[in-house]
Design a protein around this motif. Structure first.
Motif, PDB file in Angstrom:
ATOM      1  N   GLY A 154       0.816  -1.205   0.000  1.00 12.34           N
ATOM      2  CA  GLY A 154       0.000   0.000   0.000  1.00 12.34           C
ATOM      3  C   GLY A 154       0.850   1.255   0.000  1.00 12.34           C
ATOM      4  N   ILE A 155       0.492   2.227   0.855  1.00 12.66           N
ATOM      5  CA  ILE A 155       1.261   3.473   0.904  1.00 12.66           C
ATOM      6  C   ILE A 155       2.583   3.312   1.637  1.00 12.66           C
ATOM      7  N   CYS A 156       2.867   2.137   2.174  1.00 14.59           N
ATOM      8  CA  CYS A 156       4.179   1.848   2.759  1.00 14.59           C
ATOM      9  C   CYS A 156       5.066   1.062   1.799  1.00 14.59           C
ATOM     10  N   SER A 157       4.692   0.975   0.526  1.00 16.17           N
ATOM     11  CA  SER A 157       5.506   0.266  -0.465  1.00 16.17           C
ATOM     12  C   SER A 157       6.760   1.059  -0.785  1.00 16.17           C
ATOM     13  N   ARG A 158       7.881   0.353  -0.893  1.00 18.32           N
ATOM     14  CA  ARG A 158       9.131   0.977  -1.311  1.00 18.32           C
ATOM     15  C   ARG A 158      10.042  -0.097  -1.899  1.00 18.32           C
TER      16      ARG A 158
ATOM     17  N   GLN B  26      11.059   5.415  -3.164  1.00 17.68           N
ATOM     18  CA  GLN B  26       9.624   5.246  -2.928  1.00 17.68           C
ATOM     19  C   GLN B  26       8.833   6.215  -3.792  1.00 17.68           C
TER      20      GLN B  26
ATOM     21  N   GLY C 209       4.185  10.302  -2.155  1.00 20.98           N
ATOM     22  CA  GLY C 209       3.073  10.062  -1.258  1.00 20.98           C
ATOM     23  C   GLY C 209       3.241   8.873  -0.346  1.00 20.98           C
ATOM     24  N   ASN C 210       4.265   8.036  -0.573  1.00 25.42           N
ATOM     25  CA  ASN C 210       4.450   6.833   0.237  1.00 25.42           C
ATOM     26  C   ASN C 210       5.333   7.069   1.452  1.00 25.42           C
ATOM     27  N   TRP C 211       5.228   6.152   2.396  1.00 27.24           N
ATOM     28  CA  TRP C 211       6.041   6.139   3.613  1.00 27.24           C
ATOM     29  C   TRP C 211       7.054   5.001   3.533  1.00 27.24           C
TER      30      TRP C 211
ATOM     31  N   PRO D 295       3.441  13.937  -1.975  1.00 29.99           N
ATOM     32  CA  PRO D 295       2.739  13.476  -3.168  1.00 29.99           C
ATOM     33  C   PRO D 295       3.285  14.141  -4.433  1.00 29.99           C
TER      34      PRO D 295
ATOM     35  N   ASP E  37       2.434  -1.208  -4.160  1.00 30.54           N
ATOM     36  CA  ASP E  37       2.158  -0.074  -5.045  1.00 30.54           C
ATOM     37  C   ASP E  37       2.531  -0.439  -6.487  1.00 30.54           C
TER      38      ASP E  37
END
Length: 317
Positions: free
Chosen positions: A144-148, A171, A174-176, A251, A295
């Motif tokens: 999700g938004i923690c994808s890297r 990353q 918008g991601n962490w 973002p 992601d």
């Protein structure tokens, strides 16, 4: 702040970044040691060469990994010459070269380039090692938004070395990353003591405007620290101890950072290790990733052709 250095604040006549706790005759004088008595093991040099430019250094008391950031560079280490093909920008996979303790390193670029020299103190000599881009393990971590994406060219499984551990994280905007917050500042069976450097580059937006990211570091039992900063291309954050994370990309602005780690020699361990502890208040997030997709903007660059490896459940950066 003594742990955040904006772009240009650690430049010398020959470098755009110079972090060097043990001293270097080629560098400009650094701030007195008492300003950062907790920084002992790692350093970073970033160099931009014009077409035909050169850079040399002697690794006195240290070992190093040369990491191209933009363009290609020819490297000679004690008479062993290698061409690093590099990459167009940091959002891809590059070949790298390890230079051992005590070696002389000479770099030359025909067309111009930007590269990092990540280094640590060292006591043991290992051979010169070339790691081709297609041999780099490129992991997709989180979901999700923690994808890297993490390129592990200088981790214990990938590189034979005395103390240095190097990887790079990228990353989508918008991601962490560096999440859940974690630390590596206490010597236990499940954690190693490693100070860490973060060097950042931020991609411009789709319309060409500059971007930023956010970095958080906070106290652990090992000591007080409180860093919450906006970082931009060329910035550096030092992490002597404490929980670090999240690293948040604004973002529309993809984020890259290079991690350099090392710590004191540990006679109880046969080899260098990268062992972490999560902040127990946030480690629950790992279980949620089992039901989320990675992601779709990942992987970046050359990893699309090389085939990035599947995510791991026990990741750190």
């Amino acid at each position: 702040m003594k742990y955040h250095f904006p772009a240009g604040s650690r430049a010398t006549r020959n470098t755009t970044v110079s972090i060097d706790p043990i001293g270097d005759a080629a560098a400009q004088p650094q701030e007195p040691a008492q300003d950062r008595p907790d920084w002992q093991y790692t350093g970073l040099t970033v160099v931009e060469l014009e077409a035909g430019g050169s850079h040399e250094l002697d690794l006195v008391g240290r070992e190093a990994v040369v990491v191209p950031l933009h363009g290609s560079v020819d490297v000679e280490v004690d008479g062993i010459a290698r061409h690093l093909f590099g990459r167009e920008n940091p959002w891809g996979v590059t070949d790298v070269l390890y230079a051992p303790l005590g070696s002389h390193v000479a770099l030359h670029s025909v067309a111009g380039c930007r590269f990092a020299i990540a280094w640590s103190v060292a006591e043991r000599v290992f051979p010169v090692q070339y790691i081709a881009a297609d041999a780099v393990s490129s992991e997709l971590r989180g979901a999700g938004i923690c994808s890297r994406q993490v390129n592990n060219f200088g981790t214990p499984a990938a590189l034979r070395a005395d103390r240095i551990i190097v990887c790079e994280v990228m990353q989508p905007g918008g991601n962490w990353s560096s999440y859940p917050p974690h630390k590596h500042d206490t010597a236990t069976e499940t954690e190693t003591v490693l100070e860490e450097i973060y060097y950042y580059e931020v991609a411009p937006s789709p319309v060409g405007t500059p971007g930023f990211a956010l970095q958080r570091v906070y106290a652990s039992d090992a000591g007080e620290i409180d860093v919450t900063v906006e970082v931009r291309t060329g910035d550096v954050v030092l992490i002597p101890h404490g929980y670090h994370g999240p690293t948040v990309a604004a973002p529309g602005h993809d984020l890259y950072y290079l991690n350099v780690m090392a710590g004191p020699a540990d006679p109880s361990r046969d080899d260098r290790q990268w062992l972490i502890s999560d902040d127990p208040q946030h480690t629950w997030i790992r279980q949620s990733w089992e039901h989320e997709a990675i992601d779709p903007r990942l992987p970046f660059g050359a990893a699309k052709q090389q085939g990035a490896t599947a995510r791991t459940s026990e990741d750190s950066e």
